[in-house]
Every structure is written in structure tokens, then in C-alpha cells.
Design a protein around this motif. Sequence first.
Motif, PDB file in Angstrom:
ATOM      1  N   VAL A  80     -37.918 -71.509  11.244  1.00 34.97           N
ATOM      2  CA  VAL A  80     -37.451 -72.037   9.960  1.00 34.97           C
ATOM      3  C   VAL A  80     -38.307 -73.232   9.525  1.00 34.97           C
ATOM      4  N   SER A 118     -30.227 -70.609  10.505  1.00 40.68           N
ATOM      5  CA  SER A 118     -31.482 -70.222   9.860  1.00 40.68           C
ATOM      6  C   SER A 118     -31.455 -70.521   8.358  1.00 40.68           C
ATOM      7  N   SER A 119     -30.299 -70.922   7.851  1.00 33.56           N
ATOM      8  CA  SER A 119     -30.235 -71.463   6.490  1.00 33.56           C
ATOM      9  C   SER A 119     -29.393 -72.730   6.556  1.00 33.56           C
ATOM     10  N   HIS A 120     -29.395 -73.465   5.462  1.00 33.78           N
ATOM     11  CA  HIS A 120     -28.598 -74.699   5.422  1.00 33.78           C
ATOM     12  C   HIS A 120     -27.110 -74.413   5.180  1.00 33.78           C
ATOM     13  N   ASP A 121     -26.761 -73.143   4.968  1.00 38.66           N
ATOM     14  CA  ASP A 121     -25.396 -72.821   4.542  1.00 38.66           C
ATOM     15  C   ASP A 121     -24.492 -72.345   5.666  1.00 38.66           C
ATOM     16  N   TYR A 175     -31.827 -75.303  11.361  1.00 36.70           N
ATOM     17  CA  TYR A 175     -31.521 -76.541  10.651  1.00 36.70           C
ATOM     18  C   TYR A 175     -30.401 -77.288  11.368  1.00 36.70           C
TER      19      TYR A 175
END
Length: 531
Positions: free
Chosen positions: A211, A507-510, A168
Motif C-alpha cells: 500500500v 489495505s484501504s483507509h476505510d 494503513y
Amino acid sequence: MFLNRRRVLTGLGAGLLFSYRLRQLSAAAPHNLDKKPAFDVSPFQLGVASGDPATDGFVIWTRLAPRPMEEAGGLEHLKPVLVDWDISEDPKFSTVLRTGQTIAHPELAHSVHVEVEGLQPDRPYWYRFRIAEYESPVGRGRTLPLPGASVQRIRFVAAGCQHYEFGYYSAWRAIANENVDFVFHYGDYIYEGADIGAGVHTVYGKPFTAVRRHFGPEIYSLDEYRRRYAQYKMDPDLQAAHAAAPWLVSFDDHEVDNNWAGDTDQDGTPPDLFRLRRAAAMQAYYENMPLRASSLPDGSHMQIYRSFRFGDLMNTFVLDTRQYRSDQAYGDKEAPQGPDVWSPERTMMGPQQEEWLFNGLSKSDTRWNLLAHQVMVMDLAHRKSAHSELLYSMDQWSGYMYSRNRLLQFIGDHCPGNVVNVTGDAHRHYAGNLVIDPDRQKPVSVEFLATSISSGGDGVGDNDPQSQSVRRENPHLKATTDRRGYVLCDVGRDVWRADLKTLDQVSSHDGQLSTYASFAVERGHPGLEKA
Ligand SMILES: [Fe+2]
């Protein structure tokens, strides 16, 4: 004097207004103009952008595509249409300083590139577009200071390599919040490859699941390149970074094909056929970037090397190390530096660009000079195992040592201590000193190589075998890590500071943003100091 044409004309009826606008454009208005374009959703799905600033203006860009992934961007009629634009001194547009119209042509995928003029130097402006009942998001541009103005500070970001499937764009979101004067995009804005497919893949020897996925197979045609840009540009974090600051863009290899060089691709395609693909790729690149008409492609060629002056503080030279380079030596494999690497017959920039750069550097009277380009200048060696031979990239400047040393020799002779290189392509941060002769470690310049926005995925940090090998073999290398992020430069009159920004995951938005390392360069004393 600024004329608020919109306000002046509000007393006129809509029909009168339209015929007035048409008269204004009569010299350029095509006969097939769609006079009543209609959309059932906003055609501004791809956001807005500004770039290539001057002291009195900048380029503003958008591209009409109500359904970006559909044929023709979801436009029902492929006819030219008029697009209104506004410039304001404030983001709420309480006063509209300038307004105008431009034509979005189907030949350019209904993109517009307005070269706004007549603004004041060294200040932000806000812009937006309008068509039918729709308004675009608001973007922020910025004019350059006057050439002789005393500028105390410039802040900018260097970033690129944004493979859509690998992560992301949290780094773009962070960049949008950095409040920088400009963004330098070093290239790999898109990747040309096929959809990686569902499931677990082995990438760089590790299990990897995409992703998100490319649409379709490897891209070759103009429509396929257009759709790939549309897919990337629908990302809200990327749109936010474009809207936040002017960009200086350049392409690297993946805007066309992996590791292309001049008229040669990696597959041995005949050059006249590869040039057809290159022409499609160049056109789609122009259509999707905030570039001036001087960069409109002429067939497979685009003029992309150019310079920008930030008052008396910094000249910026954006280089093109793809279109004019010789084919990579030794089959473009990682290899020892054999004789071809040192051959004067082989070039990285081509003679004309080199002359332009050397001329520019020798005349430059700013405190600093920025060379903004694509691939690593450091002559970085690594070994596959403890006792194997030293290997070098044949795609980076280490595969073009004659060109590289001409550049570094010129810097050493004419402007030692005020040239800083920012580059990319390697998908990990590298910061180091640039030395001509590895036996004499006296630097003539420095390099900050910005890691990728997403390419390579989450990364493995700074203690993997590659990190250990390059640290051991290259005393001029001062930092490296395999994480995603960007380089933030803070240029003062005497000290150039750079932060290597990293995200712990994409790999995550966080992903959490942090500063991996900071360096300072003192003007007149080339070499990195820990900051
Ligand atoms: Fe890349």
C-alpha cells in the motif's frame, strides 16, 4: 507552587529574555549553540509523544525535522538549539503550569526527552513544544496515581508490529479515540527490510501489492535507521495515537534485525560486527521514543526493562526478551521441542532480569500484575498437515521451555491468579490460558497476544489451516484470528476484561473496527471466561 515563567517574563525584551534563558542553561549550554534557529516550515513534522510516567510527571518527546526524509531531517545547521516546552491542565493551554527549555542536540538527531516533574498524581496534563515562530501539536500525558491510592479502573491498549508497506494505520487512529490511560507498544515499531518494490508479490502464499513502500534498501547505518523512523512517524494516525496517551514502549526484533538474539543475528554475522549495527539501531530507537535518560544506550546495550505502579490496582513489568536471550535453538526453524529447548543453559530473560522480575513479583501488593512483553508465552503447537509432527516456534517462549516453566512455576507458587501477560509478534490475535504441564490443564496465568497494527496485510480471518491446526492441538487456546487490530484491556479491582479488536481491512483507509472476542479474568481464578 507553579510558576508561569513565560508570563513572568513577558515584560522583558526579547534579547533580555534570551540571555536570561541562556543563563538558566549556562551549565549545560554548549558553545556551538545556534542562538537564532530559523525554519521555513514547521520542524515538528514528526509529532510529539509522552511516556514512562511517574506520580509527579512523565517524559515528553519531540524531534526537530522540517523535512524528515532529507539528509539531517532537512535541518540547515547541525548545531544544538533550544526548544521551549509548556505543560497545561487543559488542552487549550489557558493556564500554563510549567514551562522550560531543553536542548536538542545533533548527536541525538535533534530529539528532546524532557523528564517533567512536580505535577500532581493521577491526572491528565497537556504539553507542547515551541521553537522560533513554530508550535508543535499538543499531546496529552498522564501522571501515575500514588502507590497507595485506591484505583478502581485502568484502561490500556497493547499493540505493535506496524509494517509500513503492509497496511494503513487505521488501528492507531482507533486507539487515539479509545481514551486509554496508556498504550503498551510491544515492539516492531519499524521494520528494517528493503523497499518491497512495485507490482504484485507473493507474500504468505498470496498475491500482495504494497500500500506504500519503504525508502531504500535494508537499513544498517544510524542515518538509515533515523530515516526509517522518520518515514513511519510522519503517519498522521500514528502521531494521533502518540499524542493521545502516554506510551510504555519496548522493542522486539525488527527495530534491529529479524529474530536477533543477544549478540547474534540471523545471518551468522560476527557478534562484534552485529553489535555495531545494534548500537546504531538502539540509538535511533532511543532518539525516537519517549524514554528517560536511564534508557540512553551505552553502546549496543539499552536498559529497557522497567516497572510502573498504578496505585494499588496494578504493577506493570515491561520485559526485554531480546538483549539477554540465548540464540534460538534448532536454527530458529519451526521444530519439535528437542532437548535444547529444555536446557537450563539457555535463557529468555537473562539471570539479572529474571531476578529483578521475581523480586518485583514477590514484593508486589497490588491487585494485579501485568507482564508486558514481546513474544508468545503459550506453548503453541501446530502441524503442517494432518499426520505430520507437532511443530513449535523457536523464537517464542516455546523455544525456551526451561525459562518459560521457571516463570510459570514462580507465578504459580507466589502470585497465582493475579498475573496477566500481554504480548505480540505473531501477527494474529491469540488469547489463552497458561499451563505449566499440558497434561494438567489448570492455568496459572493468562495471555492476550495482540495482533499487528498492519504487518501481514488484511489477513484471512479465523478459518484458515493455521487457525484450524492450533485450535485442534491446543485446548488452552481460547481464540485466534488473522486480522489487524489491538487488544484493549479494562482492569477493574476484581475482573480484568480484554477485547480483541479487529479491522476488516488495512489495505484501504476505510477499515471497519469491530470486537472479535471478549474475555474476562476473575482475580484469584486464572483462566479466560468468555465475556
Ligand atoms: Fe512483527
